[in-house]
Design a protein around this motif. Structure first.
Motif, PDB file in Angstrom:
ATOM      1  N   ALA A   1       0.949  -1.416   0.093  1.00 23.40           N
ATOM      2  CA  ALA A   1      -0.013   0.022   0.175  1.00 23.40           C
ATOM      3  C   ALA A   1       0.918   1.394  -0.070  1.00 23.40           C
ATOM      4  N   VAL A   2       1.821   1.392   0.781  1.00 26.05           N
ATOM      5  CA  VAL A   2       2.925   2.533   0.990  1.00 26.05           C
ATOM      6  C   VAL A   2       3.588   2.889  -0.495  1.00 26.05           C
TER       7      VAL A   2
ATOM      8  N   GLY B   1       2.541   1.695  -3.354  1.00 27.82           N
ATOM      9  CA  GLY B   1       1.517   2.008  -4.450  1.00 27.82           C
ATOM     10  C   GLY B   1       1.139   3.425  -4.325  1.00 27.82           C
ATOM     11  N   ILE B   2       0.750   3.931  -3.110  1.00 29.08           N
ATOM     12  CA  ILE B   2       0.895   5.387  -2.870  1.00 29.08           C
ATOM     13  C   ILE B   2       1.727   6.376  -3.240  1.00 29.08           C
TER      14      ILE B   2
ATOM     15  N   ASN C   1       2.120   6.271  -7.107  1.00 31.29           N
ATOM     16  CA  ASN C   1       0.989   7.004  -7.956  1.00 31.29           C
ATOM     17  C   ASN C   1       0.775   8.383  -7.291  1.00 31.29           C
ATOM     18  N   ARG C   2       1.722   9.084  -6.537  1.00 31.62           N
ATOM     19  CA  ARG C   2       1.272  10.183  -5.613  1.00 31.62           C
ATOM     20  C   ARG C   2       0.916  11.316  -6.702  1.00 31.62           C
TER      21      ARG C   2
ATOM     22  N   LEU D   1      -2.592  10.444  -7.828  1.00 36.14           N
ATOM     23  CA  LEU D   1      -3.778  10.780  -6.723  1.00 36.14           C
ATOM     24  C   LEU D   1      -3.815  12.071  -6.145  1.00 36.14           C
TER      25      LEU D   1
ATOM     26  N   TRP E   1      -7.249  14.202  -6.207  1.00 29.66           N
ATOM     27  CA  TRP E   1      -7.717  14.751  -4.962  1.00 29.66           C
ATOM     28  C   TRP E   1      -8.107  16.028  -5.344  1.00 29.66           C
TER      29      TRP E   1
END
Length: 165
Positions: A21-22, A24-25, A28-29, A32, A36
């Motif tokens: 998860a970390v 991936g975030i 793709n920051r 994302l 947002w």
């Protein structure tokens, strides 16, 4: 001992999921962050940034209605040989290969304000979209693409014509 192996396995799974998860975030920051803030996705932007007009997709039911009422000109983007073998009844042939050789592809006897629907061999074929773009650049104002193409039309039992079936 069995309880400790389950606890160890559960802990390993939790670490792997958390690390994924970390990763991936972080990976793709920017995507994302744009989402947002309501910015369009980077993948969708190139055609829009170039100001390129794209033909709108049209569904089977809409196409059938336009076909039956004679309100649209259907244009087959496939090769001449494929068109001769089978095509939607009443369609014109303008293979993408031929259209790209012309500076401004023209449909003989078709007014620039006519509703035009391009099609090809279905969802995996992009010739109809490319032909649609060329027709828009040539001055045709109402250009659509039937993405299901001949296979969807034929599978629905709608009329086709040509040498093969």
């Amino acid at each position: 001992m069995a309880d400790k192996s389950w606890l160890k396995t559960t802990l390993e799974i939790a670490v792997i999921v958390s690390a994924s998860a970390v990763f991936g975030i972080l990976w793709n920051r920017s995507l994302l962050a744009d989402a947002w803030h309501g910015a369009p996705a980077a993948q969708a932007a190139p055609a829009a940034q170039q100001g390129e007009a794209l033909p709108m997709p049209i569904g089977l039911a809409q196409l059938k209605e336009l076909h039956d009422s004679g309100q649209a000109v259907l244009v087959d983007a496939r090769s001449g040989a494929s068109f001769a073998k089978e095509h939607i009844a009443g369609a014109l042939s303008l293979p993408l290969e031929e259209a790209t050789r012309q500076k401004t592809p023209q449909l003989k006897g078709v007014a620039k304000d006519a509703v035009i629907v391009a099609y090809c061999n279905g969802f995996s074929c992009h010739d109809s979209m490319e032909l649609g773009k060329l027709l828009i650049k040539s001055g045709y104002g109402s250009v659509y693409v039937f993405e299901g193409g001949l296979p969807e039309w034929r599978d629905a039992g709608y009329p086709t014509t040509g040498g093969g079936r």
